[in-house]
Structures are given as C-alpha cells and as structure tokens.
Scaffold this motif. Structure first.
Motif, short mmCIF file in Angstrom:
data_model
loop_
_atom_site.label_atom_id
_atom_site.label_comp_id
_atom_site.label_asym_id
_atom_site.label_seq_id
_atom_site.Cartn_x
_atom_site.Cartn_y
_atom_site.Cartn_z
N UNK A 147 -15.38 -31.13 -16.16
CA UNK A 147 -15.05 -30.20 -16.53
C UNK A 147 -13.32 -30.24 -16.54
N UNK A 148 -12.35 -29.93 -17.55
CA UNK A 148 -11.06 -30.48 -17.73
C UNK A 148 -10.20 -29.33 -16.40
N UNK A 149 -11.16 -28.13 -15.83
CA UNK A 149 -10.57 -27.93 -14.56
C UNK A 149 -11.25 -27.81 -13.04
N UNK A 150 -12.17 -29.17 -13.37
CA UNK A 150 -12.03 -29.19 -11.86
C UNK A 150 -11.90 -30.08 -10.76
N UNK A 151 -11.51 -29.90 -10.23
CA UNK A 151 -11.47 -29.70 -8.62
C UNK A 151 -11.37 -31.12 -8.22
N UNK A 152 -12.17 -31.69 -8.66
CA UNK A 152 -13.45 -32.81 -8.24
C UNK A 152 -13.54 -33.94 -9.39
N UNK A 153 -11.58 -33.61 -10.41
CA UNK A 153 -11.43 -35.01 -11.12
C UNK A 153 -11.30 -36.33 -10.24
N UNK A 154 -10.51 -36.92 -11.90
CA UNK A 154 -10.65 -38.42 -10.85
C UNK A 154 -9.71 -38.47 -9.59
N UNK A 155 -8.47 -37.98 -9.31
CA UNK A 155 -8.12 -38.14 -8.17
C UNK A 155 -7.82 -37.28 -7.28
N UNK A 156 -9.01 -36.08 -7.13
CA UNK A 156 -9.23 -35.36 -6.90
C UNK A 156 -7.83 -33.74 -7.33
N UNK A 157 -8.08 -33.04 -5.26
CA UNK A 157 -7.30 -32.36 -5.51
C UNK A 157 -7.04 -31.64 -4.20
N UNK A 158 -6.09 -30.99 -3.61
CA UNK A 158 -6.03 -30.45 -2.53
C UNK A 158 -5.51 -29.27 -2.56
N UNK A 159 -5.68 -28.31 -1.19
CA UNK A 159 -5.57 -27.77 -0.92
C UNK A 159 -4.62 -26.53 0.16
N UNK A 160 -3.70 -26.39 -0.02
CA UNK A 160 -2.60 -26.43 0.52
C UNK A 160 -1.80 -24.93 0.99
N UNK A 161 -1.47 -24.71 2.42
CA UNK A 161 -1.16 -23.56 2.98
C UNK A 161 0.49 -23.59 3.00
N UNK A 162 1.27 -22.78 2.43
CA UNK A 162 2.47 -22.52 3.24
C UNK A 162 3.48 -21.93 3.53
N UNK A 177 8.18 -22.37 -0.13
CA UNK A 177 8.51 -23.00 0.79
C UNK A 177 8.01 -24.48 1.39
N UNK A 178 7.94 -24.59 2.97
CA UNK A 178 7.66 -25.76 2.98
C UNK A 178 5.55 -25.68 3.69
N UNK A 179 4.98 -27.15 3.10
CA UNK A 179 3.49 -27.39 3.05
C UNK A 179 2.92 -27.16 4.52
N UNK A 180 2.52 -26.42 5.30
CA UNK A 180 2.05 -26.59 6.88
C UNK A 180 0.88 -27.05 7.23
N UNK A 181 -0.43 -26.66 5.85
CA UNK A 181 -1.62 -26.96 5.78
C UNK A 181 -2.45 -27.47 5.22
N UNK A 182 -3.01 -28.73 4.80
CA UNK A 182 -3.96 -29.25 3.67
C UNK A 182 -4.39 -29.75 3.96
N UNK A 183 -5.62 -29.75 3.07
CA UNK A 183 -7.17 -30.11 2.99
C UNK A 183 -7.56 -30.87 1.67
N UNK A 184 -7.94 -31.59 1.63
CA UNK A 184 -8.81 -33.19 0.82
C UNK A 184 -9.72 -33.17 0.19
N UNK A 185 -9.88 -32.19 -1.55
CA UNK A 185 -10.33 -32.05 -1.82
C UNK A 185 -11.74 -33.16 -2.35
N UNK A 186 -12.08 -33.52 -2.51
CA UNK A 186 -11.97 -35.09 -3.27
C UNK A 186 -13.94 -35.60 -2.93
N UNK A 187 -14.32 -36.12 -4.24
CA UNK A 187 -15.95 -36.64 -4.11
C UNK A 187 -16.53 -37.14 -2.88
#
Ligand SMILES: [Cu+2]
Ligand SMILES: [Zn+2]
Length: 187
Positions: A147-162, A177-187
């Motif tokens: 689906x077009x709104x998939x978090x698992x598209x070709x380059x994945x996505x990230x969850x970011x806390x600021x 502000x700054x990005x302080x936490x990040x998680x990679x969402x990918x296949x």
C-alpha cells in the motif's frame, strides 16, 4: 494371553493414529492462520549516542498500526514523535531519517489546514522518572508493503522522538527541535 497383547497393541496403534490426526489437524489449522496473521514487529530505539533506550512494538490493526512505545533515560516532558520517511538512524542527528513520512503530499500538523502528514502523531509525555510506556493507534499508515502509505516501503521509515513538543501547525516539522531518539522500521 496372546489375544490381550494383540488388543493392547491395537489400542496403542489407535492412540497413535489419534495423535497423528490431532497433529495433522493442528498443522492444517496453523498454516492458513499464519498467512493471515496480523503483522507485527519490534524496533529498537537509539539515542543520539547510539545507545539503545527502548523499543517500539508495531502491530497491524484492522484500521492502521498500533504502537507500544517503551523507553527510559529520557528527559521528562512533552515530546514530538513522528514517522520519518527513511529507515536510517544515523546518530547523533538522525538526519538520514529524512522528513516526515508524507505519501499524501500534505503539510505538517493536525492544526494546519493543509495538513497533516501520515507520519504525524500526537505528542508523547516522558514521565518524571524518564520513562515512556505508551500505546497509540494511527489509521494513517500500514505495515502492508503493497500500500502507498506503508511504513515498509522500499527504503523503510523511521520513528523519531524530538527534544520539544510538536505545535501541530508549523510546517514542515512542528517546531519540535532536535531529533533525540530514532528507530529504523524496515523489512
Ligand atoms: Cu519528527
Ligand atoms: Zn509532520
């Protein structure tokens, strides 16, 4: 005596047959269910030093994606949290994660008349002891890769806390502000 032995052996055989059937039945039930089962995954959360500070469990729900966010060692207060467009958490600034996930070509923020991004989420609160234990469901994204709104598209996505809260209106990132936490969402 021989006769009883024969019956006993028949019973044993019958029990085995029953057990075999049960096993076969379980297998038959398991396989199609596994194919349809709601997809779920776990993502590690990293801070700007590249240390693991928590995790997010993402589960495909009937309508959208359910998140369970567990983290610790953060500064207390309200923080913005978004899905960003690329599964790249390059500490310390996490710039590789890109902009907010925005397959619909919208502007940022729930209060923006031209908004909002599919990756926009309500602010989270870090407790006084630095922990987060929060569940959110968003109907704007999916884990279904086709689906077009998939978090698992070709380059994945990230969850970011600021570091700051999202004002829900300032394009393109809510003045958070700054990005302080990040998680990679990918296949
Ligand atoms: Cu963000
Ligand atoms: Zn946004």
């Amino acid at each position: 005596m021989k006769k009883y032995l024969f019956i006993a052996m028949m019973c044993l055989f019958a029990v085995n047959l029953a057990a075999c059937n049960l096993f076969a039945k379980e297998e038959a039930e398991k396989i199609p269910v596994a194919a349809e089962v709601s997809k779920s995954m776990e993502v590690d959360l990293m801070n700007a030093k590249g240390e693991k500070v928590g995790m997010v469990a993402l589960t495909q729900a009937d309508k959208g994606v359910h998140l369970h966010i567990l983290a610790e060692g953060l500064e207390p207060g309200k923080k913005a949290i978004h899905f960003h467009e690329t599964a790249k958490c390059d500490a310390p600034k996490f710039e590789g994660a890109g902009s907010h996930f925005n397959p619909g070509g919208k502007e940022h923020g729930f209060k923006n008349p031209k908004g909002y991004h599919a990756g926009d989420l309500p602010n989270l609160t870090v407790e006084a002891d630095g922990t987060v234990d929060l569940e959110i469901t968003t109907p704007e994204v999916t884990l279904n890769a086709s689906e077009a709104n998939s978090l698992l598209d070709a380059d994945g996505s990230a969850i970011v806390i600021h570091e700051k809260e999202d004002d829900y209106k300032t394009n393109p990132s809510g003045n958070s502000g700054a990005r302080i936490v990040c998680g990679e969402i990918k296949k």
